[in-house]
Design an enzyme around this catalytic site. Structure first.
Site, PDB file in Angstrom:
ATOM      1  N   CYS A  18       0.793  -1.209   0.000  1.00  0.00           N
ATOM      2  CA  CYS A  18       0.000   0.000   0.000  1.00  0.00           C
ATOM      3  C   CYS A  18       0.831   1.268   0.000  1.00  0.00           C
ATOM      4  CB  CYS A  18      -0.893   0.070   1.239  1.00  0.00           C
ATOM      5  SG  CYS A  18      -1.994  -1.304   1.373  1.00  0.00           S
ATOM      6  N   ASN A 117       0.049   0.641   5.701  1.00  0.00           N
ATOM      7  CA  ASN A 117       0.995  -0.037   4.824  1.00  0.00           C
ATOM      8  C   ASN A 117       1.826  -0.969   5.701  1.00  0.00           C
ATOM      9  OD1 ASN A 117       3.995   0.916   3.000  1.00  0.00           O
ATOM     10  ND2 ASN A 117       2.703  -0.854   2.751  1.00  0.00           N
ATOM     11  N   CYS A 253      12.957  -2.718   5.060  1.00  0.00           N
ATOM     12  CA  CYS A 253      12.803  -3.749   4.021  1.00  0.00           C
ATOM     13  C   CYS A 253      13.778  -3.463   2.878  1.00  0.00           C
ATOM     14  CB  CYS A 253      11.372  -3.745   3.497  1.00  0.00           C
ATOM     15  SG  CYS A 253      11.151  -4.759   2.027  1.00  0.00           S
ATOM     16  N   TYR A 259      13.410  -2.774  -5.441  1.00  0.00           N
ATOM     17  CA  TYR A 259      12.333  -2.931  -6.416  1.00  0.00           C
ATOM     18  C   TYR A 259      11.110  -2.042  -6.183  1.00  0.00           C
ATOM     19  CZ  TYR A 259       8.459  -5.081  -8.949  1.00  0.00           C
ATOM     20  OH  TYR A 259       7.367  -5.265  -9.739  1.00  0.00           O
ATOM     21  N   SER A 300      12.126  -2.311 -14.378  1.00  0.00           N
ATOM     22  CA  SER A 300      12.677  -2.611 -13.057  1.00  0.00           C
ATOM     23  C   SER A 300      14.192  -2.785 -13.033  1.00  0.00           C
ATOM     24  CB  SER A 300      12.000  -3.860 -12.489  1.00  0.00           C
ATOM     25  OG  SER A 300      12.076  -4.911 -13.429  1.00  0.00           O
ATOM     26  N   ASP A 362      18.186  -7.616 -14.451  1.00  0.00           N
ATOM     27  CA  ASP A 362      16.863  -7.421 -13.844  1.00  0.00           C
ATOM     28  C   ASP A 362      17.032  -7.287 -12.330  1.00  0.00           C
ATOM     29  OD1 ASP A 362      14.164  -6.996 -13.733  1.00  0.00           O
ATOM     30  OD2 ASP A 362      13.577  -9.007 -14.349  1.00  0.00           O
ATOM     31  N   ASP A 363      15.950  -6.835 -11.664  1.00  0.00           N
ATOM     32  CA  ASP A 363      16.058  -6.541 -10.231  1.00  0.00           C
ATOM     33  C   ASP A 363      15.956  -7.778  -9.360  1.00  0.00           C
ATOM     34  OD1 ASP A 363      12.929  -6.395  -9.040  1.00  0.00           O
ATOM     35  OD2 ASP A 363      13.196  -6.310 -11.189  1.00  0.00           O
ATOM     36  N   CYS A 450      15.846  -5.642   7.126  1.00  0.00           N
ATOM     37  CA  CYS A 450      15.164  -6.931   7.126  1.00  0.00           C
ATOM     38  C   CYS A 450      15.675  -7.686   5.905  1.00  0.00           C
ATOM     39  CB  CYS A 450      13.651  -6.764   7.037  1.00  0.00           C
ATOM     40  SG  CYS A 450      12.818  -8.372   6.887  1.00  0.00           S
TER      41      CYS A 450
HETATM   42  S1  SF4 Z   1      10.911 -10.399   4.253  1.00  0.00           S
HETATM   43 FE1  SF4 Z   1      11.740  -8.426   4.875  1.00  0.00          FE
HETATM   44  S2  SF4 Z   1      13.163  -7.878   3.229  1.00  0.00           S
HETATM   45 FE2  SF4 Z   1      11.871  -9.499   2.420  1.00  0.00          FE
HETATM   46  S3  SF4 Z   1      10.241  -8.389   1.374  1.00  0.00           S
HETATM   47 FE3  SF4 Z   1       9.525  -8.819   3.455  1.00  0.00          FE
HETATM   48  S4  SF4 Z   1      10.042  -7.000   4.665  1.00  0.00           S
HETATM   49 FE4  SF4 Z   1      11.204  -6.935   2.750  1.00  0.00          FE
END
Ligand code: SF4
Length: 495
Positions: A18, A117, A253, A259, A300, A362-363, A450
């Site tokens: 989101c 989100n 993340c 991406y 991408s 590519d990504d 992460c």
């Molecule tokens: S597991 Fe962690 S790094 Fe992988 S997409 Fe989900 S939030 Fe992102």
């Protein structure tokens, strides 16, 4: 996960959950929110919604892109100088209008609207607990659980800020939230700051947005990211801020940089475009190859291909042309139809490819079916060799924190070795960026990212999965403020 879904090759990629917007101004804000939603439309294309406070909370939402949901008249009807918006792609809860956001409810202290989100990992347990207490839910979305919890907390404390601070103690997972309580508009980011959220001002507005590109595009000034565990209130004068207890590290993340986010957004101090170019440069260092040209998979892989080209000295060639008008126009339930989707979407420039040794960039790879088709297209266009380079390490594990990747069996890297994937994709060679190389390119500390979908080790407890070693959040709640590091206090301040 909806990889391999219905709308063409783009849908074979993971999708984000989101985009959220909040705004306070001196004149009606619905049109500004609408434009902001269009700018973050890449974060969700299933539904769009706007809520404003105009004596009471009014919500208009529907299925489709923002410009399909809102007419000029709708925006004129949504008066009010405080409001919020949301674009959605579902990862929890089905794709249906009742799950579209903002989600709203009423309390004895006034209306609440919420846009989310992220993913709440313990939402099922919280939902069951609330159902046992006699609560009925109208949607299958985790965001309704959040709004109900908050309504309950406001009703029991009668204090908005206290309620905001208390109800998050029950949430496990990722949440970048915009919340409107009466005419007050708040932004909140979870203590690990998994999903992005930032604040800006200009044009008589104070605004919260998922990505900083909103402020650039609207001619506003990006001020800063919302901090981990921070509550920000937009006021007529500016912003006010309160800080929740939070660990000493984050869990941004990594996929946002690689991406999901727009390349022209700044995420936690790093321009996404720069990060992707660095990833491409790192790929060239880790996986050099004798070749004639570097070619991106559009859109991408473009910035990564630029980085690869820069570091390798090979010319960058746009050898695949994307049809921008094919998206969302047809349904492709089976594999052969999906492959036709790739052909409709991408066409090779034969004169640029024929007889060439191509580095294709590519990504990421999820299932591998799309990139396999793309490799075939390039081969049929006359490429002599195809060397595939991927700007994300192998994805092997699900995401529980807001990205649409839910089961292990769909990841090709979970079932096959790199040589086996190379054979399946029919490339001559295949090279993924290493986890270490990717982290270096993002210029983040490993413990601040992460990496759950790469390592299977997550920053929060998820039943049946490994959790990366760290202190539970409650321990930070009990820590006294450290005088040497005043920013870690739970405190209120004007920005
Ligand atoms: S597991 Fe962690 S790094 Fe992988 S997409 Fe989900 S939030 Fe992102």
């Amino acid at each position: 996960m909806r990889c391999g879904g219905e709308n063409g090759y783009k849908e074979l990629k993971p999708r984000d959950k989101c985009g959220v917007i909040g705004a306070v101004g001196s004149s009606p804000v619905a049109t500004d929110i609408y434009y902001a939603l269009r700018i973050v439309q890449h974060r969700g294309q299933e539904s769009a919604g706007i809520a404003v406070f105009d004596g009471e909370i009014k919500v208009k939402k529907g299925m489709g892109l923002a410009h399909e949901v809102f007419s000029k008249e709708d925006l004129q009807d949504l008066g009010g100088t405080a409001g919020m918006g949301h674009v959605r792609y579902s990862t929890t809860g089905s794709s249906a209008v009742e799950n579209a956001q903002p989600i709203s409810c009423t309390t004895e202290y006034g209306g609440i609207a919420l846009a989310h989100n992220g993913d709440i990992v313990n939402s099922d347990a919280l939902r069951k607990e609330l159902q046992k207490r006699g609560w009925a839910f109208m949607t299958s979305s985790d965001s309704e659980v959040i709004v109900r919890l908050l309504a309950n907390e406001i009703s029991s404390t009668g204090d908005v800020i206290r309620a905001l601070r208390e109800f998050t103690k029950k949430l496990v997972g990722s949440y970048s939230l915009v919340i409107m309580i009466g005419e007050r508009v708040f932004g909140m980011r979870d203590p690990l700051a998994v999903r992005p959220l930032c604040i800006g001002r200009g044009n008589g507005l104070r605004m919260i947005a998922s990505e900083s590109v909103v402020f650039d595009t609207l001619g506003m000034r990006f001020l800063r990211d919302v901090k981990p565990g921070e509550i920000v209130e937009l006021t007529k004068e500016g912003f006010e801020s309160w800080r929740l207890p939070h660990p000493t590290h984050t869990a941004h993340c990594m996929f946002e940089w690689l991406y999901f986010a727009r390349p022209d957004s700044l995420l936690d101090g790093r321009l996404v475009y720069d990060a992707r170019v660095k990833v491409g440069e790192q790929l060239a260092k880790e996986h050099p190859v004798k070749a004639d040209i570097v070619m991106p998979v559009p859109e991408s892989g473009r910035a990564q291909a630029q980085g690869y080209s820069r570091a390798s000295g090979l010319p960058l060639v746009e050898g695949l042309i994307k049809n921008r008008y094919i998206e969302r126009t047809f349904i492709m339930p089976d594999q052969s139809e999906r492959e036709i989707g790739v052909l409709l979407k991408l066409n090779p420039v034969r004169s640029a490819i024929k007889g060439k040794r191509v580095v294709l960039v590519d990504d990421s790879i999820v299932r591998g079916t799309t990139i396999r088709k793309i490799v075939q297209i390039i081969r049929e266009a006359g490429a002599k060799e195809i060397h595939l380079r991927i700007g994300c390490p192998p994805i092997k594990a699900p995401c529980y924190l807001g990205i649409d990747m839910k089961t292990r069996d769909q990841f090709i890297a979970n079932k096959k070795t790199v040589p086996e994937i190379t054979t399946y994709i029919t490339a001559d060679t295949l090279g993924y960026i290493s986890i270490q190389g990717m982290i270096r390119s993002l210029r983040q500390a490993r413990e601040d990212l992460c990496l759950g979908c790469l390592t299977g080790e997550y920053p929060v407890k998820i039943p049946g999965e490994r959790v990366r070693p760290e202190k539970p959040l409650e321990e930070f709640a009990e820590e006294p403020p450290k005088p040497a590091r005043p920013r870690r206090k739970t405190s209120k301040k004007r920005i």
